[in-house]
Design a protein around this motif. Structure first.
Motif, PDB file in Angstrom:
ATOM      1  N   ASN A 368      25.428 136.339  73.860  1.00 25.07           N
ATOM      2  CA  ASN A 368      25.756 135.004  73.339  1.00 25.07           C
ATOM      3  C   ASN A 368      26.909 135.017  72.337  1.00 25.07           C
ATOM      4  N   SER A 369      27.828 136.016  72.459  1.00 26.36           N
ATOM      5  CA  SER A 369      28.950 136.066  71.525  1.00 26.36           C
ATOM      6  C   SER A 369      30.156 135.288  72.025  1.00 26.36           C
ATOM      7  N   THR A 370      30.115 134.864  73.307  1.00 26.06           N
ATOM      8  CA  THR A 370      31.251 134.143  73.878  1.00 26.06           C
ATOM      9  C   THR A 370      31.364 132.753  73.263  1.00 26.06           C
ATOM     10  N   THR A 371      32.607 132.325  73.000  1.00 25.32           N
ATOM     11  CA  THR A 371      32.824 130.973  72.488  1.00 25.32           C
ATOM     12  C   THR A 371      32.424 129.960  73.549  1.00 25.32           C
ATOM     13  N   LEU A 372      31.638 128.981  73.155  1.00 24.63           N
ATOM     14  CA  LEU A 372      31.131 127.976  74.083  1.00 24.63           C
ATOM     15  C   LEU A 372      31.828 126.643  73.862  1.00 24.63           C
ATOM     16  N   PRO A 373      31.957 125.839  74.922  1.00 27.76           N
ATOM     17  CA  PRO A 373      32.493 124.487  74.733  1.00 27.76           C
ATOM     18  C   PRO A 373      31.430 123.587  74.108  1.00 27.76           C
ATOM     19  N   PHE A 374      31.868 122.512  73.452  1.00 23.14           N
ATOM     20  CA  PHE A 374      30.928 121.539  72.911  1.00 23.14           C
ATOM     21  C   PHE A 374      30.245 120.794  74.056  1.00 23.14           C
ATOM     22  N   THR A 375      28.982 120.459  73.865  1.00 24.85           N
ATOM     23  CA  THR A 375      28.318 119.553  74.791  1.00 24.85           C
ATOM     24  C   THR A 375      28.738 118.125  74.435  1.00 24.85           C
ATOM     25  N   THR A 376      28.449 117.196  75.326  1.00 27.53           N
ATOM     26  CA  THR A 376      28.789 115.797  75.057  1.00 27.53           C
ATOM     27  C   THR A 376      28.058 115.285  73.818  1.00 27.53           C
ATOM     28  N   LEU A 382      29.772 114.992  66.291  1.00 28.18           N
ATOM     29  CA  LEU A 382      30.917 115.389  65.470  1.00 28.18           C
ATOM     30  C   LEU A 382      31.807 114.198  65.147  1.00 28.18           C
ATOM     31  N   PHE A 383      32.203 113.456  66.150  1.00 25.77           N
ATOM     32  CA  PHE A 383      33.167 112.385  65.922  1.00 25.77           C
ATOM     33  C   PHE A 383      32.548 111.124  65.313  1.00 25.77           C
ATOM     34  N   ASN A 384      31.237 111.144  65.116  1.00 21.90           N
ATOM     35  CA  ASN A 384      30.574 110.087  64.350  1.00 21.90           C
ATOM     36  C   ASN A 384      30.190 110.578  62.963  1.00 21.90           C
ATOM     37  N   SER A 385      30.677 111.745  62.575  1.00 24.44           N
ATOM     38  CA  SER A 385      30.339 112.339  61.285  1.00 24.44           C
ATOM     39  C   SER A 385      31.365 111.925  60.231  1.00 24.44           C
ATOM     40  N   PRO A 386      31.075 112.185  58.937  1.00 22.49           N
ATOM     41  CA  PRO A 386      31.937 111.716  57.840  1.00 22.49           C
ATOM     42  C   PRO A 386      33.392 112.153  57.900  1.00 22.49           C
ATOM     43  N   LEU A 387      33.694 113.332  58.461  1.00 20.72           N
ATOM     44  CA  LEU A 387      35.084 113.762  58.543  1.00 20.72           C
ATOM     45  C   LEU A 387      35.925 112.743  59.311  1.00 20.72           C
ATOM     46  N   PHE A 388      35.339 112.095  60.276  1.00 22.76           N
ATOM     47  CA  PHE A 388      36.089 111.182  61.136  1.00 22.76           C
ATOM     48  C   PHE A 388      35.825 109.708  60.827  1.00 22.76           C
ATOM     49  N   THR A 389      34.717 109.388  60.168  1.00 23.30           N
ATOM     50  CA  THR A 389      34.395 107.980  59.924  1.00 23.30           C
ATOM     51  C   THR A 389      34.474 107.583  58.457  1.00 23.30           C
ATOM     52  N   VAL A 415      43.857 117.637  64.194  1.00 27.26           N
ATOM     53  CA  VAL A 415      43.852 118.895  64.950  1.00 27.26           C
ATOM     54  C   VAL A 415      42.685 118.975  65.928  1.00 27.26           C
ATOM     55  N   PRO A 416      41.435 118.659  65.529  1.00 22.95           N
ATOM     56  CA  PRO A 416      40.350 118.688  66.512  1.00 22.95           C
ATOM     57  C   PRO A 416      40.586 117.728  67.679  1.00 22.95           C
ATOM     58  N   LEU A 417      41.106 116.546  67.377  1.00 22.07           N
ATOM     59  CA  LEU A 417      41.345 115.582  68.447  1.00 22.07           C
ATOM     60  C   LEU A 417      42.461 116.041  69.387  1.00 22.07           C
ATOM     61  N   ILE A 418      43.534 116.590  68.824  1.00 16.18           N
ATOM     62  CA  ILE A 418      44.631 117.071  69.664  1.00 16.18           C
ATOM     63  C   ILE A 418      44.162 118.247  70.513  1.00 16.18           C
ATOM     64  N   MET A 419      43.364 119.133  69.930  1.00 18.73           N
ATOM     65  CA  MET A 419      42.808 120.240  70.711  1.00 18.73           C
ATOM     66  C   MET A 419      41.923 119.723  71.830  1.00 18.73           C
ATOM     67  N   LEU A 420      41.137 118.697  71.536  1.00 14.83           N
ATOM     68  CA  LEU A 420      40.216 118.123  72.520  1.00 14.83           C
ATOM     69  C   LEU A 420      40.942 117.624  73.763  1.00 14.83           C
ATOM     70  N   PHE A 421      42.170 117.114  73.584  1.00 14.89           N
ATOM     71  CA  PHE A 421      42.893 116.521  74.713  1.00 14.89           C
ATOM     72  C   PHE A 421      44.163 117.288  75.100  1.00 14.89           C
ATOM     73  N   SER A 422      44.275 118.548  74.633  1.00 18.08           N
ATOM     74  CA  SER A 422      45.440 119.339  75.045  1.00 18.08           C
ATOM     75  C   SER A 422      45.113 120.813  75.260  1.00 18.08           C
ATOM     76  N   THR A 518      28.092 123.553  60.779  1.00 18.84           N
ATOM     77  CA  THR A 518      26.740 123.954  60.388  1.00 18.84           C
ATOM     78  C   THR A 518      26.087 122.861  59.553  1.00 18.84           C
ATOM     79  N   ARG A 519      26.851 122.244  58.636  1.00 19.03           N
ATOM     80  CA  ARG A 519      26.320 121.201  57.763  1.00 19.03           C
ATOM     81  C   ARG A 519      25.792 120.002  58.540  1.00 19.03           C
ATOM     82  N   ILE A 520      26.482 119.654  59.610  1.00 17.75           N
ATOM     83  CA  ILE A 520      26.077 118.458  60.342  1.00 17.75           C
ATOM     84  C   ILE A 520      25.127 118.797  61.493  1.00 17.75           C
ATOM     85  N   GLY A 521      24.667 120.055  61.548  1.00 16.48           N
ATOM     86  CA  GLY A 521      23.620 120.422  62.493  1.00 16.48           C
ATOM     87  C   GLY A 521      24.071 120.784  63.889  1.00 16.48           C
TER      88      GLY A 521
END
Length: 611
Positions: A368-376, A382-389, A415-422, A518-521
């Motif tokens: 389980n050391s491989t980097t995994l993609p985010f689930t939906t 993430l995008f409903n968390s305080p960093l973005f809202t 940066v997270p958004l640009i990474m998400l779509f590029s 980690t903070r946002i679970g």
């Protein structure tokens, strides 16, 4: 051992005392250790004693974890003793005053006599005036013969010691080497090594006497030393340190400077096992295996810990047997090995080695050391968390992760958004100049390149590329943000994104972002990180029916081209890439609130935008 036995009182002052374990008495050379604490206050003594005892216990641990001295270690020590004697002789000769130095000193003495009106018949005044010249003259005319006599005397003593088995003249060399590398050697081998060191110094002193007659062409006659000259110690330009710099300068794979610097640090750690000045032609699997065994026990960020200050690899590993600091993961060990493997591959191609000794030495990948993609669900969280809202503080956003009225809209948001779509790497995005984001053939693009102003870097030459901007980023306001930076007179798209002390772009944000996850679970253990966005793009393009080789150019997995460097692209080619980018989609992901909430909250003055 009871607590009270650690302290003794002598003449009113306290000292720390510790009995040496029976199995270490021979190695330590005494049965008991005692150190004055410099106090007669019992409370102060009790406070100070534990640091001293702890230091002794670490020494005991290091002694118990010593490795057996190998034939390679012995050969290195013998050769360095021979070559070191010759180097010291050369330094002495270089510092011997020349006749011109003596003449100049005499001229200064004559000038002083005239300037100060000294009495030439007064022995004391004249002695003071010509002191410097006299010292130089004596060093030049007399030191050579005196020094030669000393060397001849020592040569005679060494020959006697070789015959009788005495090792007093070389004992300190062996002890220093064993301590520096945390090695051990039995009594029989120690005696043989002493004789070899004496033979080495005899040969070296003979060379120095030949130099007295102007003969610098002498070669070792002793077969032991003659044999070592071909396999121990690097010829000029062939030590690990020297050859690595040639490897780094060529950089045939075109890797980023950050990676080259990381490799340099890794190879320096390898040199602590191989030995300073070790020849690259002698790197073998046994040496790599020894290094790997130490890396497996090497603490994480050991070089940054005060507990290991001043220690080298073997000493750190030994000390950590007691401290129990967290050690490197298998993945990190493999990264160290990959640095050495890249160097060794180059060594093979350039004729230093016949084969790569690191091949097949990597550890099995961690579970389980491989980097995994985010689930939906994770993306929506993430995008409903305080960093973005909206959060309570832009300074401690990753620690608090609490809702508030501060709206972050710098690189941390984009940066997270640009990474998400590029699928672009965070450092590639963080270093973008405003000129790198522009409209071409009616389509906005990001030009990822090292060209232009600023300290811009890419992982490889193939990482330079043109990436069309996804329509969702346009709808979220990226182009408007770009226009605002232009109006503000900025040169870079994200001026607050800076490099750390090691020259790494976005390293600090990457660490903070992992903490935030980690903070946002979202994050538990390994697997999820900032790079999960990049893996998500790969999955999105595969879902859209594209093969890996079809979208490798989007992710920067291709060979370098002039198109990638200068960003000049035909309309048809740009359209093909735009089709790929537009196919990036995440079913179930809703980002509408980012645009709508931002507009509504700004209009009602409830949010404080952070440019």
């Amino acid at each position: 051992m009871g607590r009270q036995t650690y302290l003794i009182r002598r003449g009113g002052a306290y000292s720390a005392r510790l009995r040496v374990p029976l199995d270490l008495i021979e190695a330590v050379g005494r049965k008991e250790l005692v150190k004055a604490l410099g106090t007669n206050d019992p409370a102060e003594a009790k406070r100070l004693v534990w640091a001293v005892v702890d230091g002794w216990q670490r020494q005991f641990d290091a002694l118990r974890n010593r490795a057996e001295m190998t034939d390679g270690d012995k050969g290195e020590l013998v050769w360095s003793h021979y070559s070191g004697t010759l180097e010291r002789d050369e330094v002495r000769r270089a510092n011997t005053p020349q006749q011109a130095d003596v003449d100049q000193a005499l001229e200064r003495a004559v000038e002083r006599v005239g300037r100060e009106g000294l009495d030439i018949h007064d022995p004391l005044q004249m002695l003071d005036a010509v002191m410097d010249a006299d010292v130089m003259k004596n060093r030049r005319s007399g030191s050579g013969s005196v020094d030669a006599h000393v060397r001849q005397t020592k040569l005679a003593d060494l020959r006697k010691h070789l015959a009788t088995g005495e090792n007093a003249l070389v004992r300190h060399e062996i002890e220093a080497y064993l301590k520096q590398r945390n090695l051990t050697i039995d009594a029989v081998d120690r005696g043989e090594l002493s004789r070899q060191l004496i033979r080495a110094e005899i040969e070296a002193l003979q060379r120095t006497l030949e130099r007295d007659d102007g003969n610098y062409g002498g070669e070792p006659a002793d077969r032991l030393i003659k044999g070592l000259s071909g396999r121990v110690g690097a010829a000029k330009g062939e030590s690990i340190e020297e050859v690595f710099e040639v490897f780094a300068a060529e950089n045939v794979s075109g890797v980023a400077p950050d990676r080259i610097n990381q490799m340099r640090r890794d190879i320096e750690l390898f040199s602590q096992v191989a030995g300073k000045g070790f020849s690259v032609g002698q790197i073998d699997k046994k040496l790599v295996r020894e290094w790997k065994a130490l890396l497996i026990k090497f603490p994480v960020k050991a070089t940054e810990m005060l507990a290991f200050k001043g220690m080298e690899l073997r000493e750190i590993v030994a000390a950590n047997e007691k401290l129990k600091k967290k050690v490197l993961s298998d993945r990190s060990v493999n990264r160290y090995l990959s640095s050495l493997s890249a160097l060794c591959k180059w060594l093979v191609n350039n004729g230093y080695l016949e084969s790569n000794p690191v091949t097949g030495m990597s550890l099995a990948k961690e579970h389980n050391s491989t980097t995994l993609p985010f689930t939906t669900d994770q993306l929506n969280t993430l995008f409903n968390s305080p960093l973005f809202t909206g959060c309570q503080s832009a300074d401690v956003w990753s620690l608090m992760a609490k809702e508030g009225n501060v709206l972050i809209r710098d690189h941390r948001y984009w940066v997270p958004l640009i990474m998400l779509f590029s699928g672009a790497r965070p450092a590639e995005i963080g270093q973008l100049m405003l000129a790198d984001v522009r409209e071409e053939h009616g389509r906005w693009i990001m030009h990822i390149t090292t060209e232009g102003d600023g300290d811009k870097r890419t992982k490889t030459k193939g990482s330079m590329r043109v990436v069309p901007i996804h329509p969702m980023l346009v709808r979220l306001g990226l182009i408007g943000y770009h226009a605002a930076q232009v109006k503000a007179g900025e040169a870079r798209l994200f001026p607050k994104a800076v490099r750390n002390a090691r020259g790494q772009m976005m390293a600090e944000f990457s660490r903070e972002f992992s903490r935030y996850l980690t903070r946002i679970g979202i994050k538990e253990g390994r697997g999820i990180s900032l790079y999960s966005f990049r893996h998500g793009v790969t999955d999105a393009l595969r879902r859209a029916g594209y093969l890996d080789e079809q979208f490798g150019l989007i992710l920067g997995h291709t060979q370098g081209t002039t198109t990638g460097r200068y960003g000049v692209m035909a309309h048809g080619v740009l359209e093909q890439r735009a089709t790929l980018i537009d196919a990036i989609d995440y079913p179930g992901l809703d980002l509408g609130h980012l645009r709508d909430a931002r507009r509504l909250l700004l209009a009602s003055n409830l949010l404080k935008p952070q440019p």
